[in-house]
Design a protein around this motif. Structure first.
Motif, PDB file in Angstrom:
ATOM      1  N   MET A  18     -18.395  -1.308  29.253  1.00  0.00           N
ATOM      2  CA  MET A  18     -17.802  -0.523  30.325  1.00  0.00           C
ATOM      3  C   MET A  18     -16.695   0.393  29.815  1.00  0.00           C
ATOM      4  SD  MET A  18     -17.759   0.464  33.400  1.00  0.00           S
ATOM      5  CE  MET A  18     -18.956  -0.638  34.159  1.00  0.00           C
ATOM      6  N   GLU A  19     -15.910  -0.060  28.849  1.00  0.00           N
ATOM      7  CA  GLU A  19     -14.840   0.794  28.332  1.00  0.00           C
ATOM      8  C   GLU A  19     -15.398   2.046  27.669  1.00  0.00           C
ATOM      9  OE1 GLU A  19     -11.654   0.720  28.900  1.00  0.00           O
ATOM     10  OE2 GLU A  19     -12.081  -0.992  30.207  1.00  0.00           O
ATOM     11  N   ARG A  20     -16.495   1.894  26.939  1.00  0.00           N
ATOM     12  CA  ARG A  20     -17.135   3.060  26.330  1.00  0.00           C
ATOM     13  C   ARG A  20     -17.574   4.050  27.405  1.00  0.00           C
ATOM     14  NH1 ARG A  20     -23.192   2.979  23.563  1.00  0.00           N
ATOM     15  NH2 ARG A  20     -23.572   5.226  23.733  1.00  0.00           N
ATOM     16  N   PHE A  21     -18.165   3.531  28.475  1.00  0.00           N
ATOM     17  CA  PHE A  21     -18.650   4.422  29.518  1.00  0.00           C
ATOM     18  C   PHE A  21     -17.499   5.080  30.261  1.00  0.00           C
ATOM     19  CE2 PHE A  21     -20.262   5.188  33.874  1.00  0.00           C
ATOM     20  CZ  PHE A  21     -21.189   6.165  33.556  1.00  0.00           C
ATOM     21  N   LEU A  22     -16.439   4.331  30.555  1.00  0.00           N
ATOM     22  CA  LEU A  22     -15.284   4.905  31.250  1.00  0.00           C
ATOM     23  C   LEU A  22     -14.654   6.016  30.413  1.00  0.00           C
ATOM     24  CD1 LEU A  22     -13.596   1.707  32.728  1.00  0.00           C
ATOM     25  CD2 LEU A  22     -14.848   3.471  33.978  1.00  0.00           C
ATOM     26  N   ALA A  23     -14.581   5.807  29.096  1.00  0.00           N
ATOM     27  CA  ALA A  23     -14.031   6.846  28.224  1.00  0.00           C
ATOM     28  C   ALA A  23     -14.876   8.115  28.300  1.00  0.00           C
ATOM     29  CB  ALA A  23     -13.959   6.337  26.786  1.00  0.00           C
ATOM     30  N   SER A  24     -16.203   7.968  28.349  1.00  0.00           N
ATOM     31  CA  SER A  24     -17.086   9.129  28.469  1.00  0.00           C
ATOM     32  C   SER A  24     -16.875   9.834  29.805  1.00  0.00           C
ATOM     33  CB  SER A  24     -18.544   8.700  28.329  1.00  0.00           C
ATOM     34  OG  SER A  24     -18.799   8.162  27.051  1.00  0.00           O
ATOM     35  N   CYS A  25     -16.681   9.061  30.869  1.00  0.00           N
ATOM     36  CA  CYS A  25     -16.432   9.655  32.187  1.00  0.00           C
ATOM     37  C   CYS A  25     -15.140  10.454  32.180  1.00  0.00           C
ATOM     38  CB  CYS A  25     -16.349   8.558  33.251  1.00  0.00           C
ATOM     39  SG  CYS A  25     -17.902   7.717  33.604  1.00  0.00           S
ATOM     40  N   ARG A  26     -14.084   9.887  31.598  1.00  0.00           N
ATOM     41  CA  ARG A  26     -12.792  10.583  31.569  1.00  0.00           C
ATOM     42  C   ARG A  26     -12.884  11.868  30.751  1.00  0.00           C
ATOM     43  NH1 ARG A  26     -10.911   4.929  30.805  1.00  0.00           N
ATOM     44  NH2 ARG A  26     -10.007   4.256  32.808  1.00  0.00           N
ATOM     45  N   ALA A  27     -13.599  11.801  29.635  1.00  0.00           N
ATOM     46  CA  ALA A  27     -13.767  13.004  28.813  1.00  0.00           C
ATOM     47  C   ALA A  27     -14.524  14.080  29.571  1.00  0.00           C
ATOM     48  CB  ALA A  27     -14.487  12.649  27.519  1.00  0.00           C
ATOM     49  N   ALA A  28     -15.575  13.683  30.291  1.00  0.00           N
ATOM     50  CA  ALA A  28     -16.353  14.651  31.063  1.00  0.00           C
ATOM     51  C   ALA A  28     -15.522  15.237  32.198  1.00  0.00           C
ATOM     52  CB  ALA A  28     -17.614  13.990  31.609  1.00  0.00           C
ATOM     53  N   ALA A  29     -14.672  14.407  32.827  1.00  0.00           N
ATOM     54  CA  ALA A  29     -13.835  14.890  33.922  1.00  0.00           C
ATOM     55  C   ALA A  29     -12.828  15.917  33.425  1.00  0.00           C
ATOM     56  CB  ALA A  29     -13.129  13.715  34.571  1.00  0.00           C
ATOM     57  N   VAL A  30     -12.282  15.696  32.225  1.00  0.00           N
ATOM     58  CA  VAL A  30     -11.348  16.651  31.643  1.00  0.00           C
ATOM     59  C   VAL A  30     -12.036  17.995  31.412  1.00  0.00           C
ATOM     60  CG1 VAL A  30     -10.020  17.192  29.561  1.00  0.00           C
ATOM     61  CG2 VAL A  30      -9.848  14.927  30.596  1.00  0.00           C
ATOM     62  N   GLU A  31     -13.313  17.948  31.056  1.00  0.00           N
ATOM     63  CA  GLU A  31     -14.065  19.179  30.794  1.00  0.00           C
ATOM     64  C   GLU A  31     -14.510  19.870  32.081  1.00  0.00           C
ATOM     65  OE1 GLU A  31     -17.259  17.941  28.363  1.00  0.00           O
ATOM     66  OE2 GLU A  31     -15.996  17.437  26.638  1.00  0.00           O
ATOM     67  N   GLY A  32     -14.188  19.275  33.231  1.00  0.00           N
ATOM     68  CA  GLY A  32     -14.461  19.952  34.492  1.00  0.00           C
ATOM     69  C   GLY A  32     -15.609  19.403  35.306  1.00  0.00           C
ATOM     70  N   SER A  33     -16.238  18.313  34.860  1.00  0.00           N
ATOM     71  CA  SER A  33     -17.341  17.742  35.632  1.00  0.00           C
ATOM     72  C   SER A  33     -16.812  17.118  36.908  1.00  0.00           C
ATOM     73  CB  SER A  33     -18.080  16.683  34.818  1.00  0.00           C
ATOM     74  OG  SER A  33     -18.723  17.276  33.712  1.00  0.00           O
TER      75      SER A  33
END
Length: 237
Positions: free
Chosen positions: A86-101
């Motif tokens: 889950m931590e790996r996935f949450l990190a991917s979500c946060r990175a995508a959100a920063v990029e504007g998703s």
């Protein structure tokens, strides 16, 4: 026919399974349809044995029965279960959100995960996203199911497997739902969930996640008509 019966008995004695399609009747079209249905079933079974199912986080805590050992899933049903922390996935979500998703980056992160791990299906421990991201997976799961990737909720592996069976057998999206009410007197059951593939609904609109009142979910109006259910399928045989 006697030789086929003898061969089937030998197969079963050795622990195998099979059935006989008797083509000696007058109904040629029905015979051909039976053979084609059997071939399609075998193709679906072969596809399941090539499939990869991503499990993002462990199953939700309340799924005290709907848990499946990955080794048993592989041996009995076919798909390989790919565990994703889950931590790996949450990190991917946060990175995508920063990029504007939009939506906390959940859909972009899920699409990236499907590509990276070559997944045919995915099921997500989705309630963790609400506390960590103030976001839900409901819209992302709806979109993935519409675009050919089986996507389920709550880390529910048996439900995701049933959805994958529907995709391989019928070539259509499927809907994962909970029984909300059973009325035995009229023979009716009410089903509900926080997401549905939009292609299965007559109309759909965004709303909030039902249990938390946060994030976004999908309210869909289902058209009346025949349905295919997987409750009776012998997934554990």
């Amino acid at each position: 026919l006697p030789a086929a019966l003898e061969a089937l008995a030998a197969v079963r004695r050795q622990g195998g399974r099979g059935r006989i399609l008797y083509l000696g009747g007058a109904g040629g079209a029905a015979d051909r349809a039976a053979v084609m249905a059997a071939v399609e079933d075998l193709e679906a079974a072969a596809a399941l044995h090539r499939a990869r199912l991503g499990l993002v986080g462990p199953p939700s805590d309340w799924l005290v029965a709907s848990r499946a050992d990955p080794g048993v899933v592989r041996r009995v049903w076919g798909p390989e279960v790919v565990a994703v922390g889950m931590e790996r996935f949450l990190a991917s979500c946060r990175a995508a959100a920063v990029e504007g998703s939009a939506g906390g980056g959940v859909e972009s992160a899920l699409r990236a995960l499907v590509r990276e791990e070559r997944l045919d299906a995915v099921t997500v421990r989705c309630f963790d996203l609400i506390g960590a991201l103030e976001a839900t997976a409901c819209l992302a799961l709806s979109s993935l199911n519409d675009k050919g990737v089986v996507a389920g909720c709550e880390g529910d592996v048996p439900a995701a497997l049933a959805m994958l069976c529907v995709r391989r057998l019928l070539g259509t999206p499927s809907w994962m739902a909970n029984p909300a009410r059973v009325d035995a007197a009229v023979g009716a059951v009410t089903l509900a969930h926080c997401t549905v593939p939009r292609s299965l609904a007559r109309s759909a609109r965004p709303t909030t996640h039902f249990e938390s009142g946060r994030g976004e979910a999908v309210a869909g109006e289902m058209p009346p008509g025949p349905v295919t259910d997987t409750w009776a399928w012998p997934l554990r045989d």
